[in-house]
Motif scaffolding. Structure first.
Motif: not given
Length: 121
Positions: A7-29
């Motif tokens: 739709d022409g809006t700009i989005f960033s992949l950074a929040p998605i990668f941060i979320g994935i890292i967060f889920v991996i770290v919490i899952g490992s713990i």
């Protein structure tokens, strides 16, 4: 850096990668906690056994010690019981120093928990 959406809006992949890292770290713990509690529970439900055994080998595992952090060492001893079965148990540093390969004696353990070794001459 962003990407243009349909739709022409700009989005960033950074929040998605941060979320994935967060889920991996919490899952490992959570996985580590569940595994530790499971081993503790299994050891507690196992019978406490005292059997004749021989010290077969000893080893250490040193970890950490980079930059300004302290190194830690875990101590392991492999015992062989009369049936020929072998088991490696984590022992305290003082116990490790008192045991020698080839020692015969009475081993006390509960599951994977080391209880003691009384050397027989």
């Amino acid at each position: 850096m962003g990407f243009t959406n349909f739709d022409g809006t700009i989005f960033s992949l950074a929040p998605i990668f941060i979320g994935i890292i967060f889920v991996i770290v919490i899952g490992s713990i959570i996985f580590s906690l569940v595994k530790g509690i499971g081993e503790w529970s299994t050891n507690n439900s196992s019978p406490r056994l005292t059997v004749p055994a021989q010290v077969i080998t000893k080893r250490t595992n040193t970890w950490g010690g980079r930059n300004d952090t302290a190194a830690s060492t875990d101590y392991y001893v492999t015992f062989q019981v009369e049936s020929g079965d072998r088991m490696e148990l984590k022992v305290a540093d003082r116990e490790y120093g008192m045991l020698a390969e080839g020692d015969f004696g009475i081993l006390t353990f509960q599951g994977t928990r080391y209880g003691g070794f009384e050397r027989k001459v």
